[in-house]
Design an enzyme around this catalytic site. Sequence first.
Site, PDB file in Angstrom:
ATOM      1  N   CYS A   1      11.225   0.230   3.890  1.00 31.08           N
ATOM      2  CA  CYS A   1      10.331   0.301   2.727  1.00 31.08           C
ATOM      3  C   CYS A   1       9.146   1.226   3.001  1.00 31.08           C
ATOM      4  O   CYS A   1       9.279   2.448   2.914  1.00 31.08           O
ATOM      5  CB  CYS A   1       9.900  -1.098   2.323  1.00 31.08           C
ATOM      6  SG  CYS A   1       9.265  -1.193   0.626  1.00 31.08           S
TER       7      CYS A   1
ATOM      8  N   GLY B   1       0.788  -1.216   0.000  1.00 33.06           N
ATOM      9  CA  GLY B   1       0.000   0.000   0.000  1.00 33.06           C
ATOM     10  C   GLY B   1       0.822   1.268   0.000  1.00 33.06           C
ATOM     11  O   GLY B   1       2.000   1.282  -0.385  1.00 33.06           O
TER      12      GLY B   1
ATOM     13  N   HIS C   1      15.093  -3.880   1.090  1.00 40.01           N
ATOM     14  CA  HIS C   1      14.765  -4.855   2.131  1.00 40.01           C
ATOM     15  C   HIS C   1      16.045  -5.492   2.676  1.00 40.01           C
ATOM     16  O   HIS C   1      16.602  -6.403   2.064  1.00 40.01           O
ATOM     17  CB  HIS C   1      13.825  -5.923   1.580  1.00 40.01           C
ATOM     18  CG  HIS C   1      12.399  -5.479   1.521  1.00 40.01           C
ATOM     19  ND1 HIS C   1      11.388  -6.092   2.215  1.00 40.01           N
ATOM     20  CD2 HIS C   1      11.821  -4.435   0.871  1.00 40.01           C
ATOM     21  CE1 HIS C   1      10.244  -5.464   1.986  1.00 40.01           C
ATOM     22  NE2 HIS C   1      10.486  -4.455   1.162  1.00 40.01           N
TER      23      HIS C   1
ATOM     24  N   GLU D   1      16.361  -7.538   4.995  1.00 39.99           N
ATOM     25  CA  GLU D   1      16.131  -8.907   5.481  1.00 39.99           C
ATOM     26  C   GLU D   1      16.050  -9.939   4.377  1.00 39.99           C
ATOM     27  O   GLU D   1      15.997 -11.140   4.657  1.00 39.99           O
ATOM     28  CB  GLU D   1      14.839  -8.942   6.313  1.00 39.99           C
ATOM     29  CG  GLU D   1      13.549  -9.004   5.516  1.00 39.99           C
ATOM     30  CD  GLU D   1      13.142  -7.704   4.826  1.00 39.99           C
ATOM     31  OE1 GLU D   1      12.162  -7.713   4.070  1.00 39.99           O
ATOM     32  OE2 GLU D   1      13.826  -6.682   5.049  1.00 39.99           O
TER      33      GLU D   1
END
Length: 744
Positions: free
Chosen positions: A95, A66, A187, A189
């Site tokens: 993010c 979103g 990201h 991770e």
Amino acid sequence: MTIEEHHPRILLIDSYDSFTFNLVSLCKQAIPNCHIYIIKNDTFIISELLPYLASFSAVIVGPGPGSPNNDRDIGVIKDLWNIPEQSLIPIFGVCLGLQSLGVGYGAHLKRLQVVKHGQISRIHHNGVELFRGVGMVEAVRYHSLHVVLEDGGEVEELAWTDDHAENGRVVMAVRHTFKPFWAVQYHPESICTRGGGLEVMQNFWRLAQGWTRKTGRRVLPWTTALASTIGKPWPAFPVPSHQQPLLSVSSPTVSTQILELPNLAAYTVCELFGVSNEESPFVLLDSAAQPGRFSIIGSLMQTSLQITYFVGDDFVSLIRGTHIMKEYFGRLDNIWTWLGDFMASKRVRGGHPDIPFWGGLVGVLSYELGVHSMHVSLDKLQREGQEHPDANLIFVERSVVIDSATGRVVVQSLIPDDSWVADTAFILSEASTKTARVAPPIIDVAPVVRLPEKCCYIARINAAKERIFAGDSYELCLTARTTISVPKALSVHGSSSWRRYQALRSKNPAPYSAYVRLHPTTLLSSSPERFLSTSRPPNPVFHLRPIKGTVRKAPGRTRADAEVALVGSIKEVAENLMIVDLIRHDLHAVVGEDVQVKQFCAVEEYETVWQLVSVIEGRLEPSSCGTGDPDSQLGWEVLRRSLPPGSMTGAPKKRSVEILQTLEDHKRSLYSGVFGYWCVGGGTDWSVTIRSCFKLDRSNAEHDAVEVWHLGAGGAITALSDAEDEWEEMLVKLKSVLGAFGVQ
């Protein structure tokens, strides 16, 4: 040093993402001895959350689908950036977290011209703050939106990437100039991020501690009231709803006889066990091709217990022959805890350690069962009239397992002193010396095939891409239903569905094939994709093998050609990577830190295709099991958390499932669910229900002249998808099953 300094408390705010627990695991590595508490972004409003922040050392704002401009997507996060000075706390955003921080201080939110989902970019940085001591960074990006910072504003750039003509310079990391806020757009991770993951998270913790010392901020003690409000720290290992005793020497054992019968075929055993009788239940889990190895045939009795469940019910139906009894769940139970307790009560010992299945539950679980377990509304898809149960399982006490690698045939029973074992061993030995009878062909009148409408499917591909461009999903696995109506097969040898399964197996042999006939469902499958397998306890290993990326074999096409087409494709690797990261998240959610990618995007050869396959494994720390026997509940919890299969939804999973409900006309039912077994020894093996067809056996079926079969197919829609190519890919997937009906 205080207890708080020994065990820092971190609050992670989750925006319903499918990579959250990967970030939690990374945080755990970066901040020694920390306790991480997780809340959703809509759990509290800011006035409720503010008093709790004083008991935490830092906040992590996770990624999510979103836009930061949409209150539904961002929740309480938008208010964190303007908390009063006396409540300030170090915050690290990822993010969506970066975008929210930027927008909160005047940045402009824009769409990327070329979306970056599951793609790796070189990140340039200035070597300070988050990037102190960090060298080259290659990071995975999952975003379609980005921020353009306000010149001279309070948020400034720390890192960027250059997308050249695609998007130009894109902000990749920021900091607030005087508040303890930092964030990255990529990201950290992801399994494929290099250099900008653990190092950057460690630097955040160093910066957070420095700010805390400088300002004299003290972390308030933890209280029982906080514990009851915020919950337990991750990982909160599941425990049985009812403690079961550990196995002992007095526990039931498996009666086993091993035969060396390399010429005995699975279909021969099936016919000896009465598969041709269409009225009786039957289960075959069939390794019809490599890398499958074991074929499992159940020898069912009139007293064999069948368990069915429909989503929304508060009971299971227990069926023995014509006798049906309802058993209602307890106040705190559901289908998963009920199944866990049931299997815990059935645990045995003494089966052959090399044989994966000794007996237990075999059957199918629907796609909607997984959707329901995610707390996604199924109002649009409420059942109308008779349909397939969402869980349809039978307890197998007598079985034969064929090991294609060794030629061994294992006859086994859970019934004490069961003479059936010796009798069956004799019958199978006799049968192996005889020439196998070739099954007669099915005499079909041309079936009526109703394919999805091409224009409608392409319109929905484009609608899916628009949701991806808007930031609502990284990947949407769009599917559609095909219906086949065919006059009942003419065969002097009985069961038409069994003959049709043999035709499917012949035309598309697959490692995870199955013939499952459990009223009112008949499923024929030639699935290439194993979903989740679990080794026997103690210390079970959870093993997942997602497939994303397929190239059909063709004359002159070599492995090298397949590797170029798959490993060399940005789109194919990105699709696989997204599902790998999603599955890591699902496993981390249950087992904790020990999740490893054993194989990433390797090309594997199958009977008719080359596939891009990854392997992920998770293990629970032995000390986490506590007392009693939690393995049954733990296994069901991993399965529950992993459904529906991520390779059939996209990511983030919850939002993707919600979007797909608006793009698909029918329940998926068995398609996109799983089938397989749960062994009484604690092991499991489930496969994804694809390359499959199924029909509903109505109570008045003997009067019907037509069988109606359903099959689903589709593909992963990404920003790089071409609608015409996706349509053709769906048709290719359908062909493998349509061939069993004589459709070319």
